[in-house]
Design a protein around this motif. Sequence first.
Motif, PDB file in Angstrom:
ATOM      1  N   ARG A  97      -2.654   0.335  -4.022  1.00 49.03           N
ATOM      2  CA  ARG A  97      -2.410  -1.003  -3.867  1.00 49.03           C
ATOM      3  C   ARG A  97      -1.600  -1.776  -5.004  1.00 49.03           C
ATOM      4  O   ARG A  97      -2.352  -1.745  -5.962  1.00 49.03           O
ATOM      5  CB  ARG A  97      -3.634  -1.856  -3.412  1.00 49.03           C
ATOM      6  CG  ARG A  97      -4.374  -1.321  -2.120  1.00 49.03           C
ATOM      7  CD  ARG A  97      -5.723  -2.024  -1.859  1.00 49.03           C
ATOM      8  NE  ARG A  97      -5.381  -3.596  -1.543  1.00 49.03           N
ATOM      9  CZ  ARG A  97      -4.931  -3.861  -0.214  1.00 49.03           C
ATOM     10  NH1 ARG A  97      -4.919  -3.046   0.584  1.00 49.03           N
ATOM     11  NH2 ARG A  97      -4.685  -5.277  -0.149  1.00 49.03           N
ATOM     12  N   VAL A 148       0.901  -1.199   0.088  1.00 54.14           N
ATOM     13  CA  VAL A 148       0.006  -0.022   0.088  1.00 54.14           C
ATOM     14  C   VAL A 148       0.961   1.343   0.099  1.00 54.14           C
ATOM     15  O   VAL A 148       1.578   1.480   1.026  1.00 54.14           O
ATOM     16  CB  VAL A 148      -1.091   0.083   1.239  1.00 54.14           C
ATOM     17  CG1 VAL A 148      -1.985   1.309   1.239  1.00 54.14           C
ATOM     18  CG2 VAL A 148      -1.884  -1.220   1.197  1.00 54.14           C
ATOM     19  N   ASN A 161       1.727   5.384  -0.296  1.00 52.94           N
ATOM     20  CA  ASN A 161       1.359   6.774  -0.098  1.00 52.94           C
ATOM     21  C   ASN A 161       2.389   7.637  -0.235  1.00 52.94           C
ATOM     22  O   ASN A 161       3.614   7.420   0.159  1.00 52.94           O
ATOM     23  CB  ASN A 161       0.905   7.000   1.265  1.00 52.94           C
ATOM     24  CG  ASN A 161      -0.554   6.363   1.555  1.00 52.94           C
ATOM     25  OD1 ASN A 161      -1.746   6.797   1.089  1.00 52.94           O
ATOM     26  ND2 ASN A 161      -0.558   4.972   2.144  1.00 52.94           N
ATOM     27  N   GLY A 201      -5.909   4.414  -6.529  1.00 50.48           N
ATOM     28  CA  GLY A 201      -5.399   5.279  -5.846  1.00 50.48           C
ATOM     29  C   GLY A 201      -3.870   6.001  -6.377  1.00 50.48           C
ATOM     30  O   GLY A 201      -3.054   6.716  -5.722  1.00 50.48           O
ATOM     31  N   SER A 233      -2.233   7.406  -3.296  1.00 53.94           N
ATOM     32  CA  SER A 233      -3.068   7.642  -2.141  1.00 53.94           C
ATOM     33  C   SER A 233      -3.771   6.272  -1.780  1.00 53.94           C
ATOM     34  O   SER A 233      -4.724   5.888  -2.300  1.00 53.94           O
ATOM     35  CB  SER A 233      -4.321   8.729  -2.181  1.00 53.94           C
ATOM     36  OG  SER A 233      -5.018   8.654  -1.417  1.00 53.94           O
ATOM     37  N   ASP A 234      -2.913   5.473  -0.818  1.00 55.04           N
ATOM     38  CA  ASP A 234      -3.363   4.132  -0.619  1.00 55.04           C
ATOM     39  C   ASP A 234      -3.489   3.231  -1.567  1.00 55.04           C
ATOM     40  O   ASP A 234      -4.466   2.495  -2.043  1.00 55.04           O
ATOM     41  CB  ASP A 234      -4.887   4.110   0.385  1.00 55.04           C
ATOM     42  CG  ASP A 234      -4.741   4.484   1.633  1.00 55.04           C
ATOM     43  OD1 ASP A 234      -3.634   4.328   2.082  1.00 55.04           O
ATOM     44  OD2 ASP A 234      -5.684   5.031   2.091  1.00 55.04           O
TER      45      ASP A 234
END
Length: 384
Positions: free
Chosen positions: A222, A151, A153, A196, A219-220
């Motif tokens: 995956r 994940v 960010n 994301g 943004s998060d």
Amino acid sequence: MLADRLLPTTEAADLIALTREIARDELAPLAAEYEEAERFPREQFALLGKSGLLGLPYSERWGGGEVPYEVYLQALEEIASAWMSVGVGLSVHTMSCFALAHHGTDAQRDRWLPAMLGGELLGAYALSEPHAGSDAAALSTRARREGDHYVINGTKAWITHGGQADFYTTMARTSESGEETGSGISCLLVDRETQGLSAAPPERKMGLTGSTTSQMIFSDARVETDRLIGAEGEGLRIALSSLSSGRLGIAACAVGLAQAALDEAVAYAKGRAQFGRNIIDFQGVEFLLADMAAAVESSRATYLEAARRRDRGKPFQRQASVAKLVATDAAMKVTTDAVQVLGGAGYTRDFPVERYMREAKVPQIFEGTNQIQRLVIARDLKNA
């Protein structure tokens, strides 16, 4: 006219001839129009892929040309001479494939590399961040392991092909240990459709306006763990290795741009008459052109020597930095002098040299600023 090439084989000479033909017939006629409209040349990258020019230095097993770097760089110079945005884009794409080609598993290469080298997938290289440019080890984008995904960010900055690329070779921090040395950084191959992942509005630039540059926001986001290239923690080493080869690409592009400016200046000086004779016959102009030619040819020799060291398996990092430094500084000087040769005409958009001058600035900045190149060279001398 572009300089004659000293090529190792007949096949290499044929490749350069093909590249020159494509550059002359398919790229050069569109460059001014696309740059003026800030239009991304996606169709032209597809053409280069179909022509076998997007994977020149990589293995034939996965669709590459498997040519020496010396030959690849001369092909790249031809393209940049016709259209700098496409030349830089090819260099960036080649660098974006480097991690997978040199550090991926055979299964990963089988899955993704043929489409990358064949032109179906266009790449971007996501290392820099708003607060981590020259200091790559300070990047703050995080990739947290959750089951069979990472994940991610963070924000990547100054991404060539940002928002246009199909994949992003991305460096992210997977461990807080070794934060000062960058040992906690890993390399992930991120697909453009990743949920994301988004692109910020393109940067408004003074040059290379046909080449989209933007921030990429995670943004998060995956990403499957099977998109990890190399082992966790090897990302910075992979990134720096990619950059050494990428700097040679930028050097070749800078030489191509400088060659184009020299060609334009010589043609203009031969046809512009003042005081009863062509201005090329005035010593003030002919000496200026001679210095421009010397800068172009010495820069070309510098990048070729670094490439030959790379092809022989010798250390070439210092020579790559020298080539990038010398060639990009020369391109800035040569394009500025080309505007001077054309005088007032050179300051207008009726002639391409004003665009060449604007385009020459950023090669002194990206793939490591020229101040960083001096640091790399000096450190290598200290450790020799």
